[in-house]
Motif scaffolding. Sequence first.
Motif, mmCIF file in Angstrom:
data_model
loop_
_atom_site.group_PDB
_atom_site.id
_atom_site.type_symbol
_atom_site.label_atom_id
_atom_site.label_comp_id
_atom_site.label_asym_id
_atom_site.label_seq_id
_atom_site.Cartn_x
_atom_site.Cartn_y
_atom_site.Cartn_z
ATOM 1 N N GLU A 95 48.175 34.523 37.611
ATOM 2 C CA GLU A 95 47.034 34.793 39.075
ATOM 3 C C GLU A 95 46.575 35.973 39.492
ATOM 4 O O GLU A 95 45.127 36.267 39.552
ATOM 5 N N GLN A 96 46.969 37.288 39.300
ATOM 6 C CA GLN A 96 46.583 38.593 39.275
ATOM 7 C C GLN A 96 45.563 38.268 38.405
ATOM 8 O O GLN A 96 43.869 39.158 38.971
ATOM 9 N N PHE A 97 44.911 37.882 36.983
ATOM 10 C CA PHE A 97 44.537 38.264 36.328
ATOM 11 C C PHE A 97 42.943 37.570 36.936
ATOM 12 O O PHE A 97 41.537 37.731 36.768
ATOM 13 N N ILE A 98 43.213 36.329 37.132
ATOM 14 C CA ILE A 98 42.474 35.601 37.586
ATOM 15 C C ILE A 98 41.553 35.745 39.114
ATOM 16 O O ILE A 98 40.334 35.941 39.183
ATOM 17 N N ALA A 99 42.457 36.121 39.446
ATOM 18 C CA ALA A 99 41.269 37.019 41.420
ATOM 19 C C ALA A 99 41.316 37.893 41.112
ATOM 20 O O ALA A 99 40.211 38.266 41.526
ATOM 21 N N LEU A 100 41.395 39.311 39.904
ATOM 22 C CA LEU A 100 40.139 39.882 39.638
ATOM 23 C C LEU A 100 39.313 40.124 38.975
ATOM 24 O O LEU A 100 37.999 40.340 39.493
ATOM 25 N N LYS A 101 39.217 38.368 38.534
ATOM 26 C CA LYS A 101 37.711 38.071 37.365
ATOM 27 C C LYS A 101 36.925 37.901 38.236
ATOM 28 O O LYS A 101 35.812 38.028 38.368
ATOM 29 N N LYS A 102 37.686 37.113 39.802
ATOM 30 C CA LYS A 102 36.838 36.564 41.146
ATOM 31 C C LYS A 102 36.222 37.433 41.274
ATOM 32 O O LYS A 102 34.737 37.096 41.674
ATOM 33 N N VAL A 103 36.698 38.962 42.013
ATOM 34 C CA VAL A 103 36.442 39.667 42.371
ATOM 35 C C VAL A 103 34.850 40.439 41.445
ATOM 36 O O VAL A 103 33.819 40.985 42.489
ATOM 37 N N GLY A 104 35.055 40.854 40.516
ATOM 38 C CA GLY A 104 34.062 40.917 39.299
ATOM 39 C C GLY A 104 33.931 42.611 38.903
ATOM 40 O O GLY A 104 34.879 43.131 39.312
ATOM 41 N N LEU A 105 33.637 43.136 37.591
ATOM 42 C CA LEU A 105 33.531 43.681 37.049
ATOM 43 C C LEU A 105 33.152 45.171 37.854
ATOM 44 O O LEU A 105 33.188 45.806 38.102
ATOM 45 N N GLU A 106 31.831 44.802 37.857
ATOM 46 C CA GLU A 106 31.147 46.066 38.983
ATOM 47 C C GLU A 106 31.473 46.360 40.370
ATOM 48 O O GLU A 106 31.761 47.559 40.396
ATOM 49 N N LYS A 107 32.576 45.736 41.377
ATOM 50 C CA LYS A 107 32.926 46.440 41.913
ATOM 51 C C LYS A 107 34.057 46.558 41.729
ATOM 52 O O LYS A 107 34.983 47.277 42.466
ATOM 53 N N LEU A 108 34.453 46.095 40.785
ATOM 54 C CA LEU A 108 36.947 46.629 40.365
ATOM 55 C C LEU A 108 36.085 48.025 39.747
ATOM 56 O O LEU A 108 37.111 49.084 40.017
ATOM 57 N N GLN A 109 35.027 48.044 39.045
ATOM 58 C CA GLN A 109 34.227 49.569 38.786
ATOM 59 C C GLN A 109 34.281 50.131 39.746
ATOM 60 O O GLN A 109 34.076 51.491 39.332
ATOM 61 N N GLU A 110 33.595 50.172 40.835
ATOM 62 C CA GLU A 110 33.141 50.748 42.293
ATOM 63 C C GLU A 110 34.933 51.497 42.635
ATOM 64 O O GLU A 110 34.706 52.820 43.372
ATOM 65 N N LEU A 111 35.753 50.516 42.365
ATOM 66 C CA LEU A 111 37.139 51.373 43.018
ATOM 67 C C LEU A 111 37.185 53.330 42.460
ATOM 68 O O LEU A 111 38.036 53.563 42.784
ATOM 69 N N PHE A 112 36.800 53.026 41.296
ATOM 70 C CA PHE A 112 37.299 54.296 40.106
ATOM 71 C C PHE A 112 36.418 55.436 39.559
ATOM 72 O O PHE A 112 35.184 54.877 40.784
ATOM 73 N N PRO A 113 36.533 55.792 40.729
ATOM 74 C CA PRO A 113 35.585 57.469 40.379
ATOM 75 C C PRO A 113 35.466 57.390 39.527
ATOM 76 O O PRO A 113 35.581 57.284 38.367
ATOM 77 N N PRO A 114 33.773 58.283 39.066
ATOM 78 C CA PRO A 114 33.028 58.112 37.685
ATOM 79 C C PRO A 114 33.549 58.821 37.031
ATOM 80 O O PRO A 114 33.434 58.007 35.431
ATOM 81 N N ALA A 115 34.181 59.424 37.132
ATOM 82 C CA ALA A 115 34.654 60.564 36.163
ATOM 83 C C ALA A 115 35.670 59.346 35.001
ATOM 84 O O ALA A 115 36.614 59.063 34.100
ATOM 85 N N GLU A 116 36.653 59.033 36.022
ATOM 86 C CA GLU A 116 37.814 58.061 35.650
ATOM 87 C C GLU A 116 37.341 56.533 34.852
ATOM 88 O O GLU A 116 37.896 56.498 33.660
#
Lengths: 135, 218
Positions: A68-89
């Motif tokens: 369920e979590q995985f499907i929800a995260l996929k919907k958010v999209g990789l680009e948006k997810l990456q933006e959640l973390f600082p560049p170094a991380e």
Amino acid sequence: METNNALKTLRNLYGLFMEINYHTEPADFVSELNDKDTFISVHLKNVMLHRTKAKAMLKKRKFEELKEQFIALKKVGLEKLQELFPPAERVEMVKLFNKFEELTEKDIEAINEDQDFLTFISSIKDKIEDEDGIK
Amino acid sequence: MTIEGAGTFFESNSIKLNAVSSVEWEIALRKAEKHLNYRLWNRTSFGAHTIENLGVPAKEYYLNFAYMSVIYGNWEWKDDFDLPQQLIRIIDSRISTVVESYKKAKDKNEGRLKDGKYLLTTTEVSQDIESTFYDLEGDEEISEEDLLKAEVQYEEIEQFILESDDEDLIMFWECVKEGYTRNDIAEFIGKTPKQLDKIKEKLLRQIRKEVIKDNGNQ
């Protein structure tokens, strides 16, 4: 009257036995383990059987949650997810992000045992919750 | 008990149960069985705890109910208690629920609840569970036959004590007659609770056969 006294005293006695038994340390029962008790053997087997069933149920439940979590995260999209973390991380997590991108719903069973990846999924989820409302 | 799904505490109980070995389980079951032998003394041939009412022998029913409730999380395994104590607490709560249900059914002249099936309630036992051990009077009916059995057993113990020259045992029995608790008796006869347990074992050896005879197959 005599009977009532007898009954009252025996009830006191069994009440006291219950109290003593309740406070007896589990270690004090070790010496009794050699005494065969069919009633206990039957129930111990039943306990072990149901523990196995319960473990399987729990695993299935966790898997469903993960899916369920995985499907929800996929919907958010990789680009948006990456933006959640600082560049170094983000750099440190390249491998995990790539894995996430490549995975499909069918692969989820395989990651159910992958602790690093599960932690990664969980950290993304936390970030989303911190961002308040993307989810 | 059937498994129709896991309860609220399934996950938290499962985490704790992962640390419980089969030996620890066996000890928990043995301790719970002893509790049931004492709790159900003189209570299985008539009333709420009969096979007719529960569908299975009482000891079987309550023990099974307790461990299934922990395994499938219908009851919370609280941090304050070890596994044997938690099982005992569930057993006592269930016994109260069954007695209550039986009384209600009887009051309504329904005779008994159908097939011994009760709702999966989680009646709480008060935190001070020890006090409930002595609160046995008047909670259930007792048959004439069981009354007679009690009288015989009482006489046997009396006789055993009369013939004994063991001062501790004599004092212990007098305190039981007065309804003293474990700590009261230990203080009264100047023993530690551990030493008191030894005295109890002596007396129990004398009456064990009777207890097993009464409840062993229940």
